[in-house]
Design an enzyme around this catalytic site. Sequence first.
Site, PDB file in Angstrom:
ATOM      1  N   LYS A 224       5.216  10.968  39.251  1.00 47.03           N
ATOM      2  CA  LYS A 224       4.573   9.929  40.067  1.00 47.03           C
ATOM      3  C   LYS A 224       5.345   9.700  41.364  1.00 47.03           C
ATOM      4  O   LYS A 224       4.764   9.532  42.428  1.00 47.03           O
ATOM      5  CB  LYS A 224       4.473   8.615  39.272  1.00 47.03           C
ATOM      6  CG  LYS A 224       3.458   8.711  38.147  1.00 47.03           C
ATOM      7  CD  LYS A 224       3.371   7.458  37.287  1.00 47.03           C
ATOM      8  CE  LYS A 224       2.429   7.729  36.114  1.00 47.03           C
ATOM      9  NZ  LYS A 224       2.150   6.553  35.289  1.00 47.03           N
TER      10      LYS A 224
ATOM     11  N   ASP B 203      -2.675   0.227  37.289  1.00 45.72           N
ATOM     12  CA  ASP B 203      -3.084   0.855  36.031  1.00 45.72           C
ATOM     13  C   ASP B 203      -4.428   0.313  35.543  1.00 45.72           C
ATOM     14  O   ASP B 203      -5.055   0.902  34.671  1.00 45.72           O
ATOM     15  CB  ASP B 203      -2.059   0.549  34.923  1.00 45.72           C
ATOM     16  CG  ASP B 203      -0.932   1.552  34.874  1.00 45.72           C
ATOM     17  OD1 ASP B 203      -1.192   2.737  35.124  1.00 45.72           O
ATOM     18  OD2 ASP B 203       0.201   1.137  34.560  1.00 45.72           O
TER      19      ASP B 203
ATOM     20  N   GLN C 283       5.645   1.650  33.095  1.00 44.20           N
ATOM     21  CA  GLN C 283       5.333   2.827  32.283  1.00 44.20           C
ATOM     22  C   GLN C 283       5.369   2.479  30.794  1.00 44.20           C
ATOM     23  O   GLN C 283       6.314   1.877  30.308  1.00 44.20           O
ATOM     24  CB  GLN C 283       6.337   3.946  32.608  1.00 44.20           C
ATOM     25  CG  GLN C 283       6.015   5.298  31.999  1.00 44.20           C
ATOM     26  CD  GLN C 283       4.795   5.983  32.637  1.00 44.20           C
ATOM     27  OE1 GLN C 283       4.375   5.658  33.737  1.00 44.20           O
ATOM     28  NE2 GLN C 283       4.232   6.934  31.928  1.00 44.20           N
TER      29      GLN C 283
HETATM   30  N1  L34 Z   1       1.665   2.222  32.537  1.00 40.80           N
HETATM   31  N2  L34 Z   1       1.876   4.085  31.226  1.00 40.80           N
HETATM   32  C1  L34 Z   1       1.312   3.482  32.277  1.00 40.80           C
HETATM   33  N3  L34 Z   1       0.416   4.088  33.089  1.00 40.80           N
HETATM   34  C2  L34 Z   1       0.041   5.369  32.853  1.00 40.80           C
HETATM   35  O1  L34 Z   1      -0.900   5.950  33.611  1.00 40.80           O
HETATM   36  C3  L34 Z   1       0.624   6.051  31.779  1.00 40.80           C
HETATM   37  N4  L34 Z   1       0.348   7.382  31.510  1.00 40.80           N
HETATM   38  C4  L34 Z   1       0.302   7.810  30.110  1.00 40.80           C
HETATM   39  C5  L34 Z   1       1.590   7.316  29.429  1.00 40.80           C
HETATM   40  N5  L34 Z   1       2.003   5.990  29.857  1.00 40.80           N
HETATM   41  C6  L34 Z   1       1.528   5.373  30.960  1.00 40.80           C
HETATM   42  C7  L34 Z   1       0.772   8.412  32.272  1.00 40.80           C
HETATM   43  O2  L34 Z   1       1.208   8.284  33.397  1.00 40.80           O
HETATM   44  C8  L34 Z   1       0.249   9.323  30.252  1.00 40.80           C
HETATM   45  N6  L34 Z   1       0.642   9.588  31.618  1.00 40.80           N
HETATM   46  C9  L34 Z   1       0.920  10.875  32.129  1.00 40.80           C
HETATM   47  C10 L34 Z   1       1.255  11.099  33.451  1.00 40.80           C
HETATM   48  C11 L34 Z   1       1.541  12.372  33.921  1.00 40.80           C
HETATM   49  C12 L34 Z   1       1.520  13.449  33.091  1.00 40.80           C
HETATM   50  C13 L34 Z   1       1.185  13.248  31.763  1.00 40.80           C
HETATM   51  C14 L34 Z   1       0.897  11.968  31.287  1.00 40.80           C
HETATM   52  C15 L34 Z   1       1.864  14.803  33.616  1.00 40.80           C
HETATM   53  O3  L34 Z   1       2.408  14.928  34.684  1.00 40.80           O
HETATM   54  N7  L34 Z   1       1.600  15.864  32.821  1.00 40.80           N
HETATM   55  C16 L34 Z   1       1.915  17.244  33.168  1.00 40.80           C
HETATM   56  C17 L34 Z   1       2.950  17.801  32.226  1.00 40.80           C
HETATM   57  C18 L34 Z   1       4.227  17.079  32.222  1.00 40.80           C
HETATM   58  C19 L34 Z   1       5.191  17.609  31.191  1.00 40.80           C
HETATM   59  O4  L34 Z   1       5.648  18.743  31.355  1.00 40.80           O
HETATM   60  O5  L34 Z   1       5.463  16.882  30.213  1.00 40.80           O
HETATM   61  C20 L34 Z   1       0.672  18.091  32.988  1.00 40.80           C
HETATM   62  O6  L34 Z   1       0.595  19.143  33.605  1.00 40.80           O
HETATM   63  O7  L34 Z   1      -0.194  17.708  32.199  1.00 40.80           O
END
Ligand code: L34
Length: 251
Positions: free
Chosen positions: A31, A97, A74
């Site tokens: 982020k 959010d 988060q």
């Molecule tokens: N308050 N909490 C709050 N807001 C959110 O919007 C979230 N979320 C979820 C968990 N808690 C939160 C996120 O940000 C899930 N989430 C989130 C954000 C980014 C990624 C995955 C979940 C992400 O960047 N995923 C990458 C892989 C990252 C890795 O290697 O672990 C992808 O390519 O899917």
Amino acid sequence: MVALKAKGVHPGLAVIIVGDDPASRIYVNNKKKACEYVGFRSEEYALPANTTQEELLALIDTLNQSDIDGILCQLPLPAHLDEKAVINAIRPDKDVDAFHPVNVGKIMIGDYDFLPCTPAGVMELIRESGIDIRGKECVVIGRSNIVGKPMSMLLLHAHGTVTICHSRTVDLAETVRRADIVVAAVGVPELIRGDMIKEGAVVIDVGMNRLSDGRLVGDVAFSEASEKASAITPVPGGVGPMTIAMLMQNR
Ligand code: L34
């Protein structure tokens, strides 16, 4: 962004992370990178795992009154902290959010300022792929406040016929097999198998499951499901990055 800057507007996002959950750390770093990329000011508040409820609420209170535009805490929080009270404490107009009850209520009636980032990202993926939701059988697996519930509401607003499945659903496979659009958001590694997918269905995988061998897999068995699906999102590189892109819009 350039236009905003010319007007002297420089949007800022405060991200609060409590404790040292490694997955949360990765997401928050992603982020922050996105903020830099689009030219937002981002402030990180990394608090220790033993932060008290009072300390966390005091920080939120300060941010509510500061000139920061968006506040994101988060999730999940360490178990001793009251997630609901924390969400309630964030000023609704800074709640990027859209987890605050005021914003949740607005989504319910279809009159919203913010959408929760993950469901918004899923909707954007569907739209950008030219998929028409109207009248389609949409099956959402998972009923969380963060994904399943708002996701179902957005599909409904888009005129889908929506079914929500969860742990007590009697015949998951049979229900999913009816779906034109499947959204999996339960957090069970590869629960949705290829034989549950109707030929030509659209499959969106919101799952982020880290296995003991370090692999990151979704809620869908990708290689099986991709033989049936007309469109399918991978994990990683699917819904996750879209979540972050949508956050950048919620300012
Ligand atoms: N308050 N909490 C709050 N807001 C959110 O919007 C979230 N979320 C979820 C968990 N808690 C939160 C996120 O940000 C899930 N989430 C989130 C954000 C980014 C990624 C995955 C979940 C992400 O960047 N995923 C990458 C892989 C990252 C890795 O290697 O672990 C992808 O390519 O899917």
